[in-house]
Design a protein around this motif. Structure first.
Motif, PDB file in Angstrom:
ATOM      1  N   LEU A   1      43.323   9.967  47.441  1.00  0.00           N
ATOM      2  CA  LEU A   1      41.870   9.911  47.541  1.00  0.00           C
ATOM      3  C   LEU A   1      41.207   9.580  46.204  1.00  0.00           C
ATOM      4  CD1 LEU A   1      41.188  12.967  49.893  1.00  0.00           C
ATOM      5  CD2 LEU A   1      41.033  10.536  50.473  1.00  0.00           C
ATOM      6  N   SER A   2      41.825  10.016  45.105  1.00  0.00           N
ATOM      7  CA  SER A   2      41.238   9.743  43.783  1.00  0.00           C
ATOM      8  C   SER A   2      41.248   8.254  43.465  1.00  0.00           C
ATOM      9  CB  SER A   2      41.990  10.519  42.694  1.00  0.00           C
ATOM     10  OG  SER A   2      43.290  10.000  42.495  1.00  0.00           O
ATOM     11  N   VAL A   3      42.234   7.549  44.014  1.00  0.00           N
ATOM     12  CA  VAL A   3      42.288   6.093  43.855  1.00  0.00           C
ATOM     13  C   VAL A   3      41.610   5.404  45.039  1.00  0.00           C
ATOM     14  CG1 VAL A   3      43.807   4.066  43.666  1.00  0.00           C
ATOM     15  CG2 VAL A   3      44.410   6.206  42.496  1.00  0.00           C
ATOM     16  N   GLY A   4      41.826   5.946  46.238  1.00  0.00           N
ATOM     17  CA  GLY A   4      41.375   5.283  47.445  1.00  0.00           C
ATOM     18  C   GLY A   4      39.879   5.322  47.683  1.00  0.00           C
ATOM     19  N   LEU A   5      39.257   6.486  47.518  1.00  0.00           N
ATOM     20  CA  LEU A   5      37.827   6.574  47.811  1.00  0.00           C
ATOM     21  C   LEU A   5      36.970   5.705  46.879  1.00  0.00           C
ATOM     22  CD1 LEU A   5      37.183  10.292  48.851  1.00  0.00           C
ATOM     23  CD2 LEU A   5      37.088   8.236  50.273  1.00  0.00           C
ATOM     24  N   PRO A   6      37.203   5.745  45.559  1.00  0.00           N
ATOM     25  CA  PRO A   6      36.446   4.808  44.719  1.00  0.00           C
ATOM     26  C   PRO A   6      36.727   3.353  45.079  1.00  0.00           C
ATOM     27  CG  PRO A   6      37.404   6.554  43.376  1.00  0.00           C
ATOM     28  CD  PRO A   6      38.004   6.683  44.743  1.00  0.00           C
ATOM     29  N   SER A   7      37.977   3.053  45.454  1.00  0.00           N
ATOM     30  CA  SER A   7      38.302   1.690  45.882  1.00  0.00           C
ATOM     31  C   SER A   7      37.506   1.330  47.125  1.00  0.00           C
ATOM     32  CB  SER A   7      39.807   1.565  46.186  1.00  0.00           C
ATOM     33  OG  SER A   7      40.585   1.808  45.032  1.00  0.00           O
TER      34      SER A   7
END
Length: 449
Positions: A242-248
């Protein structure tokens, strides 16, 4: 340019070998939308405008889920580069949990949102046709997210062709299902726009089942335990995804959201302008899907290099991808300019719509280069797991610069749909410049893994 190819031949070959299956696969995905637009276009301007509005609104929320699903690719690529293969399966299983949960959230938003279409200022006829179509396409999100999970995982392992082949096969199913269900062939009722929605559902279900079965039956994936089940919930891994995915996801949201809100603004102008926008943006999306393949390939190679802790390789892979993206989009822009008066006829025969669309294709040609650079920039920065800064950049470029400028030019200065598109061009250019500068800065030091 010749010197560039000679000095970077191996990096270019690696990038293109990973990119071409993704490019073909992405083109296959976008061709489903193109085929839908062509076949729905035969029903008239109102159904085509309803499809444009519906797909834009759905994609506005769906893109967050899709962006989140893409996160597993660079994370697995980094693990591969660091030789930590035993951890890859853990990331797959946790991403499956996350992606299905995201799909459910998106579907519930669509289900609630169809009751508020009247707030967007669209014509009553467009609203009525859009409602049921949006719910049907919303159901197809569940198989789509399963497909995305398996696709992004194996692409993190640099295995790109299976998803490409399945996507191409799904195009034939989509065309046939559209023909049967839109026009009521082979004894089926004539469903018109809703038929296109059910064709999308059938195609996405085929894609999910095909890739799931392929991966589960293939011996090379057994070490990762990729069967469709959940052993346990690993909160640290989910947090990392989520730390990479949500901002993406929000990076995509701010860009796609700008284009979707542009659809709403253009809808205020008229149905012909909205139909023309759908044609031009559909054609522009074809070239964008191509550069998206280069972006993902560059992100994988940058991720591998991060895992190897090799700064020079990180920078070389990243800048090679940027240059290849620029070259792809330059060719696309030339095609749009040369054939701007002919391409709209693929979609519709309405001369008023065609004239507007041909003008928009000139602007589309101008923003191809910026669009290519910013798309690759997001991908290679994701390979560095740098996602928060690019999220801020995309917000500023599209929502602080692009949309306000587009509104001023379109409505205050009387340029109409042309002014809205010029605003999009300016936003893409700002995004491209800022993302390139950020990669140049962030790639100069090692990333801890």
């Amino acid at each position: 340019m010749i010197k560039f190819f000679k000095e970077n031949k191996s990096h270019i070959v690696k990038t293109l070998s990973l990119a071409y299956p993704v490019i073909i696969g992405q083109l296959g995905l976008i061709m489903m939308g193109v085929v839908d637009s062509i076949m729905v276009g035969e029903l008239g301007a109102v159904p085509l405008a309803a499809a444009s509005l519906s797909n834009s609104l759905i994609f506005l929320v769906l893109i967050i889920a899709i962006g989140n699903s893409v996160a597993v690719t660079p994370l697995v690529a980094i693990l591969v580069g660091a030789k930590k293969l035993d951890e890859c399966g853990i990331y797959f299983r946790q991403s499956l949990i996350v992606n299905l949960a995201m799909g459910l959230i998106v579907f519930l938003i669509i289900l609630a949102g169809v009751n508020y279409l009247h707030l967007l200022g669209q014509s009553y006829a467009v609203q009525q046709k859009a409602k049921s179509y949006m719910i049907i396409v919303g159901l197809s999100i569940f198989p789509l997210m399963i497909f995305q999970t398996y696709k992004q995982f194996i692409e993190g392992l640099s295995i790109m062709r299976p998803a490409m082949i399945i996507t191409l096969a799904a195009n034939f199913i989509n065309v046939f299902a559209n023909w049967v269900l839109i026009f009521g062939k082979l004894g089926f009722p004539r469903l018109e726009l809703d038929g296109a929605g059910w064709a999308t559902f059938i195609s996405r279900l085929f894609m999910a089942l095909s890739l799931l079965i392929f991966v589960m039956k293939n011996k090379r994936f057994r070490i990762y335990d990729v069967s469709f089940h959940f052993k346990s919930i690993n909160f640290p891994v989910i947090k990392k995804i989520l730390s990479v995915g949500l901002p993406s996801g929000f990076q995509y949201f701010f860009e796609v959201g700008a284009f979707s809100f542009a659809v709403v603004m253009i809808g205020w102008i008229g149905a012909n302008e909205l139909a023309a926008h759908q044609i031009a943006i559909s054609l522009a999306s074809i070239s964008f899907m191509g550069v998206l393949g280069i972006s993902q390939a560059g992100g994988i190679l940058v991720g591998n290099s991060v895992g190897e802790q090799n700064i020079n390789l990180v920078r070389k892979n990243g800048f090679t991808a940027i240059i290849l993206g620029m070259m792809w989009m330059t060719v696309s822009g030339l095609v749009f300019i040369l054939f701007r008066n002919y391409l709209p006829y693929i979609y519709i025969r309405d001369e008023v719509v065609i004239q507007i669309a041909s003008q928009l294709l000139v602007i589309a040609a101008l923003f191809q280069l910026s669009d290519g650079i910013q798309a690759v920039g997001i991908g290679i920065l994701r390979g560095l797991t740098d996602v928060k800064g690019p999220t801020v950049i995309t917000f500023i470029a599209y929502w602080v610069i692009s949309l306000p400028v587009g509104y001023l030019l379109g409505f205050k200065f009387g340029l109409g749909v042309i002014g809205v598109w010029i605003g999009l061009l300016i936003g893409l250019s700002c995004s491209a410049i800022m993302l390139t500068l950020r990669f140049n800065y962030k790639s100069r030091k090692l990333i801890s893994i």
